[in-house]
Write an enzyme that holds these catalytic residues in place. Structure first.
Site, PDB file in Angstrom:
ATOM      1  N   THR A 277      88.990 -21.139 -19.467  1.00 25.99           N
ATOM      2  CA  THR A 277      88.838 -22.651 -20.192  1.00 25.99           C
ATOM      3  C   THR A 277      89.999 -23.859 -20.479  1.00 25.99           C
ATOM      4  O   THR A 277      91.393 -23.602 -20.534  1.00 25.99           O
ATOM      5  CB  THR A 277      88.171 -22.444 -21.352  1.00 25.99           C
ATOM      6  OG1 THR A 277      87.766 -24.296 -21.833  1.00 25.99           O
ATOM      7  CG2 THR A 277      89.732 -22.611 -22.409  1.00 25.99           C
ATOM      8  N   GLU A 278      90.078 -24.525 -19.365  1.00 25.38           N
ATOM      9  CA  GLU A 278      91.065 -25.898 -19.096  1.00 25.38           C
ATOM     10  C   GLU A 278      92.222 -25.827 -20.653  1.00 25.38           C
ATOM     11  O   GLU A 278      93.192 -26.402 -20.387  1.00 25.38           O
ATOM     12  CB  GLU A 278      91.232 -26.804 -18.325  1.00 25.38           C
ATOM     13  CG  GLU A 278      89.985 -27.656 -18.900  1.00 25.38           C
ATOM     14  CD  GLU A 278      88.445 -27.604 -18.881  1.00 25.38           C
ATOM     15  OE1 GLU A 278      88.760 -26.773 -17.841  1.00 25.38           O
ATOM     16  OE2 GLU A 278      88.360 -28.833 -18.294  1.00 25.38           O
ATOM     17  N   ASN A 279      91.849 -25.933 -21.637  1.00 22.85           N
ATOM     18  CA  ASN A 279      92.794 -26.304 -22.988  1.00 22.85           C
ATOM     19  C   ASN A 279      93.485 -25.383 -23.342  1.00 22.85           C
ATOM     20  O   ASN A 279      93.553 -25.324 -24.557  1.00 22.85           O
ATOM     21  CB  ASN A 279      91.366 -26.815 -24.135  1.00 22.85           C
ATOM     22  CG  ASN A 279      90.658 -25.931 -24.486  1.00 22.85           C
ATOM     23  OD1 ASN A 279      89.639 -25.201 -23.522  1.00 22.85           O
ATOM     24  ND2 ASN A 279      90.442 -25.763 -25.888  1.00 22.85           N
TER      25      ASN A 279
ATOM     26  N   SER B 223      97.682 -24.235 -18.155  1.00 26.16           N
ATOM     27  CA  SER B 223      96.634 -24.266 -17.394  1.00 26.16           C
ATOM     28  C   SER B 223      95.712 -24.976 -16.815  1.00 26.16           C
ATOM     29  O   SER B 223      95.592 -24.043 -15.558  1.00 26.16           O
ATOM     30  CB  SER B 223      95.192 -24.493 -19.384  1.00 26.16           C
ATOM     31  OG  SER B 223      94.291 -24.476 -18.644  1.00 26.16           O
TER      32      SER B 223
END
Lengths: 219, 225
Positions: free
Chosen positions: A46-48, A88
């Site tokens: 997940t990009e966070n 990320s």
């Protein structure tokens, strides 16, 4: 989420391969993790800033510091890791994520996606979709076949601004699945009960029909 | 006492460092990892006017950074996703708020570059799209790239889970997000933490932000002293 969303998520899940690193967009794509076929295990990024995202926790186990890109609570699987936003997106742009599953407002006849801006409205959100489109090895679009007003989402020329110049690899709707190649779109699958005629009437871009066209059950 | 001990201030003392017209970076992905105690104090700080805020979002209506908008403290917002706060859209349409939109990865990398002495970079993200209009693009190895300048700020307001008295920082899960990058890219870095321990109590292997980046520590409101 509606029955249609679940149908789309199930149809997307069939195209995920065992062992892939997968990033799920917000909305319908989030549901895909719940419908992976038996024997297919993936690692969710997940990009966070997390690799190894686990399922929605029980209410008592919710950690306010543990969310996915949709800001919904998730859990941590064995082998998980956390990293800063710059790292990320380095993973994403650098080609280290195998599959990105994204939503769309429009798709053009070359399989390019528009999902961040509507003409005549101020552009105030882009998020991580552009990064995923340039970096993910394979991009799958999970979308309803038609917009809310009943118009085709797949059109010859997009009237909305494109999110990237790169075409996606696969377009999956509740009715049909298209593979995207150098020659444009090829219909490779019909949902149970959908005909090629229906798809032709409700798709604004030309497409070829695969000789080995399959029909999968809708649910 | 080591001379490298970091300043330990109240929220009001820390936010007195903000001046009108400053550029302020604020960590967090939505409200997760956002320094909510510092944001509340920013609202009370005299100098917090005409600010440029660099943050992924601008909070939610009335929550987090969203509190600054009705108070008219922000003149420009730089970030990747403001759609989820309707008040941002309305303030922008009224002409009260300038918005600079960057893809989320480009935003993070521009902050990283700003903190790492890098004068900008070329990135494929956004190249050939509406976001590239009027900006420098060039072809590298047959692919189109878009130039992005670095981002720096006068003050960074960040959030960590734990600090030692020197200012070494440890983060909690996905509350890390933009915080370690922003810690490197501002003249004054103010970190809001849940817990402050003595030097030597943090595992050096677990430290994500080394103390040389951090100027001021503030305890999160409600945290144990």
């Amino acid at each position: 989420m509606s029955e249609t969303s679940t149908t789309i998520a199930k149809r997307v899940a069939r195209h995920i391969e065992d062992g892939e690193i997968v990033n799920l967009g917000i909305g319908i794509p989030t549901l895909v993790a719940d419908h992976l076929p038996d024997g297919v295990d993936v690692v969710l990024q997940t990009e966070n800033g997390m690799l190894g995202v686990g399922p929605t926790p029980a209410p008592d186990d919710v950690d306010p510091n543990l969310v996915n890109a949709g800001k919904l609570p998730v859990s941590e699987l064995a082998g998980a890791s956390y990293f800063a936003s710059s790292a990320s997106f380095g993973m994403i742009r650098g080609g280290h994520v195998d599959v990105a599953i994204l939503g769309a407002l429009q798709l053009d006849g070359r399989g390019r996606i528009a999902n961040w801006s509507i003409p005549g409205k101020p552009i105030l959100g882009v998020g991580g979709a552009m990064d995923l489109l340039v970096g993910a090895r394979k991009v799958i679009v999970a979308t309803t076949h038609l917009a809310k007003d009943g118009s085709a989402k797949i059109v010859a020329e997009a009237s909305f601004p494109l999110t990237a110049d790169r075409p996606v690899d696969l377009i999956v709707t509740e009715r049909a699945t298209f593979a995207v190649g150098d020659q444009g779109l090829t219909l490779i699958d019909l949902a149970d009960g959908t005909t090629v005629e229906w798809v032709t009437e409700n798709t604004g871009a030309p497409f070829a029909v695969a000789p080995e066209l399959s029909t999968e059950a809708a649910a | 006492m080591l001379s490298t001990m970091v300043q330990l201030l109240s929220p009001a003392e820390a936010l007195a460092k903000v001046k009108p017209g400053d550029t302020v970076m604020v960590g967090g992905f939505g409200l997760v990892g956002a320094p909510l105690t510092l944001i509340a104090a920013l609202l009370e700080a005299d100098g917090a006017r005409d600010l440029t805020v660099i943050s992924n979002n601008l909070g939610e209506p009335g929550r987090g950074l969203g509190k600054l908008l009705p108070a008219r403290r922000v003149s420009k917002a730089v970030g990747s996703y403001f759609t989820s706060n309707r008040e941002v859209v309305e303030a922008h349409l009224r002409g009260e708020l300038e918005v600079e939109l960057l893809p989320q990865g480009t935003l993070a990398e521009a902050i990283r570059a700003g903190g790492a002495g890098i004068g900008g970079f070329y990135v494929r993200t956004g190249a050939g799209t509406l976001l590239a209009e009027g900006r420098e693009q060039r072809e590298i190895d047959g692919e189109l790239y878009l130039f992005q300048r670095p981002l720096r700020a006068d003050v960074a307001l960040i959030r960590a889970a734990k600090a030692d008295r020197q200012g070494n920082l440890v983060y909690a899960r996905t509350a890390r997000n933009f915080n370690p990058d922003m810690a490197t890219a501002a003249t004054t870095v103010i970190a809001e933490v849940d817990e402050i321990v003595e030097v030597g109590e943090l595992d050096p292997n677990a430290v994500v932000t080394p103390h040389l980046f951090v100027d001021v520590l503030v305890r999160r409101a409600g945290a144990q002293p």
